[in-house]
Design a protein around this motif. Sequence first.
Motif, PDB file in Angstrom:
ATOM      1  N   ALA A 203      22.538  -7.884 -12.413  1.00 32.60           N
ATOM      2  CA  ALA A 203      23.364  -7.251 -11.376  1.00 32.60           C
ATOM      3  C   ALA A 203      24.444  -6.403 -12.028  1.00 32.60           C
ATOM      4  CB  ALA A 203      23.998  -8.308 -10.476  1.00 32.60           C
ATOM      5  N   ILE A 204      24.430  -5.110 -11.733  1.00 36.39           N
ATOM      6  CA  ILE A 204      25.441  -4.175 -12.209  1.00 36.39           C
ATOM      7  C   ILE A 204      26.206  -3.646 -10.999  1.00 36.39           C
ATOM      8  CG2 ILE A 204      25.881  -1.988 -13.375  1.00 36.39           C
ATOM      9  CD1 ILE A 204      23.313  -2.388 -14.949  1.00 36.39           C
ATOM     10  N   TYR A 205      27.529  -3.758 -11.051  1.00 38.44           N
ATOM     11  CA  TYR A 205      28.390  -3.249  -9.985  1.00 38.44           C
ATOM     12  C   TYR A 205      29.110  -2.006 -10.496  1.00 38.44           C
ATOM     13  CZ  TYR A 205      27.945  -7.435  -7.017  1.00 38.44           C
ATOM     14  OH  TYR A 205      27.469  -8.440  -6.200  1.00 38.44           O
ATOM     15  N   LEU A 214      23.805   6.955 -12.527  1.00 37.05           N
ATOM     16  CA  LEU A 214      22.796   6.067 -11.961  1.00 37.05           C
ATOM     17  C   LEU A 214      21.599   5.857 -12.888  1.00 37.05           C
ATOM     18  CD1 LEU A 214      22.253   4.298  -9.573  1.00 37.05           C
ATOM     19  CD2 LEU A 214      21.340   6.269  -8.336  1.00 37.05           C
ATOM     20  N   ASN A 215      21.098   6.910 -13.512  1.00 33.20           N
ATOM     21  CA  ASN A 215      19.944   6.762 -14.411  1.00 33.20           C
ATOM     22  C   ASN A 215      20.264   5.845 -15.591  1.00 33.20           C
ATOM     23  OD1 ASN A 215      17.823   8.218 -13.181  1.00 33.20           O
ATOM     24  ND2 ASN A 215      18.736  10.153 -13.831  1.00 33.20           N
ATOM     25  N   ASP A 216      21.464   5.967 -16.127  1.00 35.79           N
ATOM     26  CA  ASP A 216      21.864   5.099 -17.229  1.00 35.79           C
ATOM     27  C   ASP A 216      21.896   3.642 -16.783  1.00 35.79           C
ATOM     28  OD1 ASP A 216      22.740   4.196 -19.673  1.00 35.79           O
ATOM     29  OD2 ASP A 216      24.815   4.829 -19.398  1.00 35.79           O
ATOM     30  N   GLU A 226      19.519  -5.491  -9.788  1.00 37.19           N
ATOM     31  CA  GLU A 226      20.186  -4.798  -8.676  1.00 37.19           C
ATOM     32  C   GLU A 226      21.369  -3.999  -9.186  1.00 37.19           C
ATOM     33  OE1 GLU A 226      20.979  -6.255  -4.379  1.00 37.19           O
ATOM     34  OE2 GLU A 226      22.733  -6.895  -5.530  1.00 37.19           O
ATOM     35  N   ILE A 227      21.518  -2.792  -8.630  1.00 34.96           N
ATOM     36  CA  ILE A 227      22.695  -1.961  -8.873  1.00 34.96           C
ATOM     37  C   ILE A 227      23.454  -1.854  -7.570  1.00 34.96           C
ATOM     38  CG2 ILE A 227      23.530   0.326  -9.527  1.00 34.96           C
ATOM     39  CD1 ILE A 227      20.953   0.589 -11.216  1.00 34.96           C
ATOM     40  N   VAL A 228      24.717  -2.239  -7.595  1.00 35.28           N
ATOM     41  CA  VAL A 228      25.565  -2.209  -6.407  1.00 35.28           C
ATOM     42  C   VAL A 228      26.504  -1.024  -6.523  1.00 35.28           C
ATOM     43  CG1 VAL A 228      27.239  -3.464  -5.005  1.00 35.28           C
ATOM     44  CG2 VAL A 228      25.434  -4.722  -6.212  1.00 35.28           C
ATOM     45  N   ALA A 249      13.674  -1.578  -9.518  1.00 28.83           N
ATOM     46  CA  ALA A 249      15.121  -1.577  -9.309  1.00 28.83           C
ATOM     47  C   ALA A 249      15.469  -1.703  -7.830  1.00 28.83           C
ATOM     48  CB  ALA A 249      15.719  -0.291  -9.873  1.00 28.83           C
ATOM     49  N   ARG A 250      16.558  -2.389  -7.567  1.00 28.77           N
ATOM     50  CA  ARG A 250      17.109  -2.504  -6.228  1.00 28.77           C
ATOM     51  C   ARG A 250      18.484  -1.842  -6.207  1.00 28.77           C
ATOM     52  NH1 ARG A 250      17.679  -8.419  -4.780  1.00 28.77           N
ATOM     53  NH2 ARG A 250      18.190  -8.606  -6.988  1.00 28.77           N
ATOM     54  N   LEU A 251      18.746  -1.047  -5.170  1.00 32.31           N
ATOM     55  CA  LEU A 251      20.041  -0.397  -4.985  1.00 32.31           C
ATOM     56  C   LEU A 251      20.683  -0.915  -3.705  1.00 32.31           C
ATOM     57  CD1 LEU A 251      19.155   3.327  -5.799  1.00 32.31           C
ATOM     58  CD2 LEU A 251      20.045   1.590  -7.357  1.00 32.31           C
TER      59      LEU A 251
END
Length: 313
Positions: A203-205, A214-216, A226-228, A249-251
Amino acid sequence: METRAVLLNGPEDLQLDTLALKAPGADDLIVEISHSGISTGTEKLFWSGKMPPFPGMGYPLVPGYESAGEVVEAGANTGFKVGDTVFVPGADCFDGAYGLFGGATQRLVTTAGRVTRIDAGHGAEGALLALAATARHAMAGLEKPMPELIVGHGVLGRLLARLTVAAGAEPPTVWETDPGRRSGAEGYEVIAPEDDARRDYRAIYDASGNAEILNDLIGRIGKGGEIVLAGFYPSDLSFAFAPAFMKEARLRVAAEWARDDLLAVRSLIESGALSMQGLITHTAPAEDAGRAYRTAFGDPACLKMILNWKDAA
């Protein structure tokens, strides 16, 4: 009834002005504001003219949604009393100005349902309640993983990290590109992105508001990670599909806080589980609003600027 308020007439056209207030009713409070915060997210976009179309926006505008003050008049149906200290997330109470935010003012009129009682001892830190609630809203919920990586060590990033530690979760890693902002960590590590070799975060916030990152971040999650998106982004977001496909990936977009978030962080602050210390780096009298807004938006050393309305003329 009139008030002194910050008035944003257009991009980078800001001044302190006198505005008429709408008359209060039985469900309303009149609040004398002692402190208001300057948001370096949404308010900066309005100030710069880069805010994308948003319901209720327009100029002239009274900015501010981080305010604390004292009730000086309480309607019969409010359940509040004169002397109560409250947090106010802005108000739409001005004649001749949009009140999409409306908290950067010496006095305001608001319905009682919008305000929250707070301890008077919080002082200027009482104005930070909305930011803490924003961080909590991004994290709270059974289906929401705790952050393992937080991008950005501004006020929101610090609150996300402090809430993670307060919850008893594994301390997160925090990325910060500005060396001057890497200090002030409480129970977690702050590093430069290039010093982080990890590529399996669950999980990255993102609290940076940087639409180019975003690509990084997709390259830094593990499969199914997941990217929050916890910031506010002035431009469209896009990403390369193939890497996201390979990672499954989940956004998730973190929306505006709710009242439950506000009450929850108030309880954490009052119990001592969440500290708001060290987040306010600059203060200015309301008369210096023009300079204060430019400092808040242009000085990297400024985490949070607070306007003091106690002696506004």
